[in-house]
Design a protein around this motif. Structure first.
Motif, PDB file in Angstrom:
ATOM      1  N   ARG A   1       0.831  -1.193   0.000  1.00  0.00           N
ATOM      2  CA  ARG A   1       0.000   0.000   0.000  1.00  0.00           C
ATOM      3  C   ARG A   1       0.869   1.248   0.000  1.00  0.00           C
ATOM      4  O   ARG A   1       1.934   1.272   0.609  1.00  0.00           O
ATOM      5  CB  ARG A   1      -0.932   0.000   1.226  1.00  0.00           C
ATOM      6  CG  ARG A   1      -1.975  -1.103   1.173  1.00  0.00           C
ATOM      7  CD  ARG A   1      -2.665  -1.279   2.517  1.00  0.00           C
ATOM      8  NE  ARG A   1      -3.838  -2.146   2.425  1.00  0.00           N
ATOM      9  CZ  ARG A   1      -3.799  -3.473   2.454  1.00  0.00           C
ATOM     10  NH1 ARG A   1      -2.623  -4.079   2.582  1.00  0.00           N
ATOM     11  NH2 ARG A   1      -4.900  -4.184   2.344  1.00  0.00           N
ATOM     12  N   HIS A   2       0.385   2.286  -0.669  1.00  0.00           N
ATOM     13  CA  HIS A   2       1.112   3.552  -0.723  1.00  0.00           C
ATOM     14  C   HIS A   2       0.822   4.382   0.525  1.00  0.00           C
ATOM     15  O   HIS A   2      -0.310   4.432   1.009  1.00  0.00           O
ATOM     16  CB  HIS A   2       0.720   4.335  -1.977  1.00  0.00           C
ATOM     17  CG  HIS A   2       1.208   3.711  -3.246  1.00  0.00           C
ATOM     18  ND1 HIS A   2       2.494   3.878  -3.708  1.00  0.00           N
ATOM     19  CD2 HIS A   2       0.590   2.894  -4.133  1.00  0.00           C
ATOM     20  CE1 HIS A   2       2.645   3.207  -4.840  1.00  0.00           C
ATOM     21  NE2 HIS A   2       1.507   2.598  -5.121  1.00  0.00           N
ATOM     22  N   LEU A   3       1.845   5.035   1.040  1.00  0.00           N
ATOM     23  CA  LEU A   3       1.728   5.953   2.170  1.00  0.00           C
ATOM     24  C   LEU A   3       1.824   7.375   1.635  1.00  0.00           C
ATOM     25  O   LEU A   3       2.783   7.705   0.926  1.00  0.00           O
ATOM     26  CB  LEU A   3       2.846   5.714   3.189  1.00  0.00           C
ATOM     27  CG  LEU A   3       2.985   4.307   3.770  1.00  0.00           C
ATOM     28  CD1 LEU A   3       4.251   4.226   4.610  1.00  0.00           C
ATOM     29  CD2 LEU A   3       1.773   3.950   4.599  1.00  0.00           C
ATOM     30  N   ARG A   4       0.849   8.208   1.979  1.00  0.00           N
ATOM     31  CA  ARG A   4       0.867   9.593   1.531  1.00  0.00           C
ATOM     32  C   ARG A   4       0.486  10.517   2.682  1.00  0.00           C
ATOM     33  O   ARG A   4      -0.277  10.141   3.562  1.00  0.00           O
ATOM     34  CB  ARG A   4      -0.118   9.812   0.369  1.00  0.00           C
ATOM     35  CG  ARG A   4       0.202   9.025  -0.888  1.00  0.00           C
ATOM     36  CD  ARG A   4      -0.610   9.549  -2.056  1.00  0.00           C
ATOM     37  NE  ARG A   4      -0.386   8.749  -3.256  1.00  0.00           N
ATOM     38  CZ  ARG A   4      -1.206   7.804  -3.682  1.00  0.00           C
ATOM     39  NH1 ARG A   4      -2.325   7.556  -3.004  1.00  0.00           N
ATOM     40  NH2 ARG A   4      -0.947   7.122  -4.766  1.00  0.00           N
ATOM     41  N   GLN A   5       1.017  11.727   2.628  1.00  0.00           N
ATOM     42  CA  GLN A   5       0.677  12.720   3.634  1.00  0.00           C
ATOM     43  C   GLN A   5      -0.833  12.878   3.734  1.00  0.00           C
ATOM     44  O   GLN A   5      -1.533  13.015   2.737  1.00  0.00           O
ATOM     45  CB  GLN A   5       1.323  14.060   3.278  1.00  0.00           C
ATOM     46  CG  GLN A   5       1.018  15.174   4.268  1.00  0.00           C
ATOM     47  CD  GLN A   5       1.737  16.451   3.930  1.00  0.00           C
ATOM     48  OE1 GLN A   5       2.908  16.439   3.558  1.00  0.00           O
ATOM     49  NE2 GLN A   5       1.048  17.581   4.047  1.00  0.00           N
TER      50      GLN A   5
END
Length: 479
Positions: A146-150
């Motif tokens: 999974r992508h982590l984004r602000q």
């Protein structure tokens, strides 16, 4: 007919009571010793201990502080440097993870779920296992990444191991709440335990840490991972590898800490990052045909972008916005018994005085600064101070609270100890005062009916109030 009407009325009341009290029963096992929530004074808290690793920093708040003892949670903040890899670990309590800054990727090892990310077709798997590599590249299969984004919040069930990697060019900062009083945690309620699958990291929460200060890599050599205490030969036999490799798993000479640096970058199989694709997927989850019941633990949606202005539940062009994340828009939270709120107040704007009906609220300052006032059951002020970026304060259940932004505005993330946390405003269009007759207001506050009328109807907003001077200017212009 009358009987049917009575039955329907009782059913409606029962549903309402379930919604209001869903977090007050078996979901949360708060075994309080004494009166942890009989608080006379609250303070803005900062981390008391820092653990420096090769690829980043872990900052720990003191779990023995009365505010954490009352709320039954623990909080840490991780800063992962570019190319930093957080070693895989799991805890005995569920976690909510807010990405304050940066971007990256994360992998979860969910028991019983298939390895659906693969670098080759299923037909070539046997041949790939025999050769070990094809065309000079190793073949691989693993669980979803999974992508982590602000601005994202991740819900992490208890006991699920996960790792994270900073693939961006700036530090990846995450604020993590661990619910130690959750029914899933049957270990230490005071000092949450984190179990690592690699390395020789220090325990984040331990009694000697909360004296304050900073620890460097290797300062406490007695800590280790889940393989460290096993017999080396048993580890080798379990994996079918040599004892030299087994010793690497045990990591007894590894002094890099819990965040390590990947020298040439991390190359793993993952789909391309596409915000538009993520938005479309989230919309499908919110369609009328979808209520979360079709999700399994393997396919469950575990994150939501709580910073996205388009998802705000309350919005005022002059005051700010408020976004709520609960089990209705992120169903996995019904299992964690946690929820969250993201607030943005513009310059000098106010969030109406309110109280949380069924949850404690752990407020963490994300940007700017704001004045927060908190009042206990005796009507005494227990907190009247400024909360700055990086600080947090706990608002116990039912304590009244009001927030006002400073000159540069104020943003916060609030973790709440209920999957469907509710709050009641004390001023504004939907407030408790607005719900009472003018005559009642006049008598309880010993004011005239005209004064009671102005008190009741002076604010047309619901939750977020523009600064009073702006409101006065508008009224003068209208007059």
């Amino acid at each position: 007919m009358a009987k049917s009407t009575t039955t329907l009325f009782l059913l409606s009341c029962s549903i309402a009571l379930v919604l209001l009290n869903g977090c007050m029963g078996q979901g949360r096992m708060r075994e309080m010793q004494g009166n942890e929530c009989q608080i006379d004074r609250l303070t803005a808290l900062e981390p008391t201990h820092r653990i420096q690793a090769e690829g980043g920093l872990t900052e720990v708040w003191d779990t023995q502080d009365q505010q954490f003892q009352c709320s039954g949670v623990s909080v840490i903040r991780r800063t992962i440097e570019p190319n930093g890899l957080l070693l895989p670990s799991f805890t005995s309590g569920p976690e909510l993870i807010y990405i304050e800054q940066g971007n990256g990727i994360s992998g979860l090892m969910i028991p019983g779920c298939p390895e659906t990310f693969e670098s080759m077709s299923q037909e070539s798997w046997r041949e790939g296992m025999e050769r070990g590599m094809r065309g000079g590249r190793f073949q691989d299969q693993h669980q979803k990444i999974r992508h982590l984004r602000q601005g994202h919040i991740f819900a992490m069930p208890a006991g699920v191991a996960h790792w994270a990697y900073n693939s961006g060019n700036e530090p990846l900062v995450a604020v993590i709440l661990i619910d130690t009083s959750n029914h899933a945690n049957q270990l230490d309620k005071d000092y949450p335990k984190r179990f690592y699958l690699a390395g020789k990291p220090q325990q984040e929460h331990s009694r000697h840490h909360h004296r304050g200060g900073e620890s460097q890599r290797g300062e406490h050599g007695s800590d280790g991972n889940v393989f460290s205490g096993l017999d080396t030969k048993s580890v080798a036999q379990s994996f079918g590898v040599s004892e030299d490799i087994a010793e690497k798993l045990q990591a007894k000479q590894d002094e890099r800490g819990n965040i390590v640096l990947v020298q040439e970058g991390l190359h793993v199989i993952k789909p391309p990052s596409s915000r538009s694709y993520d938005d479309e997927r989230e919309q499908r989850h919110r369609s009328p045909r979808s209520n979360g019941l079709e999700e399994t633990i393997c396919s469950a949606r575990l994150s939501e972008n709580i910073d996205d202005p388009s998802k705000a539940d309350v919005y005022s062009p002059e005051a700010g916005r408020l976004t709520t994340l609960n089990s209705f828009n992120l169903p996995i939270l019904s299992n964690l018994r946690l929820s969250a709120e993201k607030g943005v107040l513009y310059r000098n704007a106010i969030m109406a005085p309110h109280y949380n009906l069924n949850a404690h609220s752990i407020i963490y300052g994300v940007r700017g600064r704001g004045r927060i006032q908190i009042v206990n059951a005796q009507g005494n002020s227990v907190f009247d101070d400024e909360l700055r970026q990086g600080q947090l304060v706990v608002v116990p259940q039912n304590f009244a609270v009001v927030k006002q932004a400073g000159e540069e505005g104020f943003e916060w993330i609030a973790f709440k100890t209920c999957e469907n946390a509710l709050f009641q405003t004390l001023a504004g269009r939907t407030s408790a005062i607005r719900a009472m007759p003018v005559e009642v207001i006049s008598n309880i506050y010993q004011i005239s009916r005209e004064q009671a009328y102005r008190l009741k109807f002076s604010r047309s907003e619901t939750t977020l109030f523009r600064p009073e001077n702006q409101g006065r200017q508008r009224r003068e212009m209208a007059a």
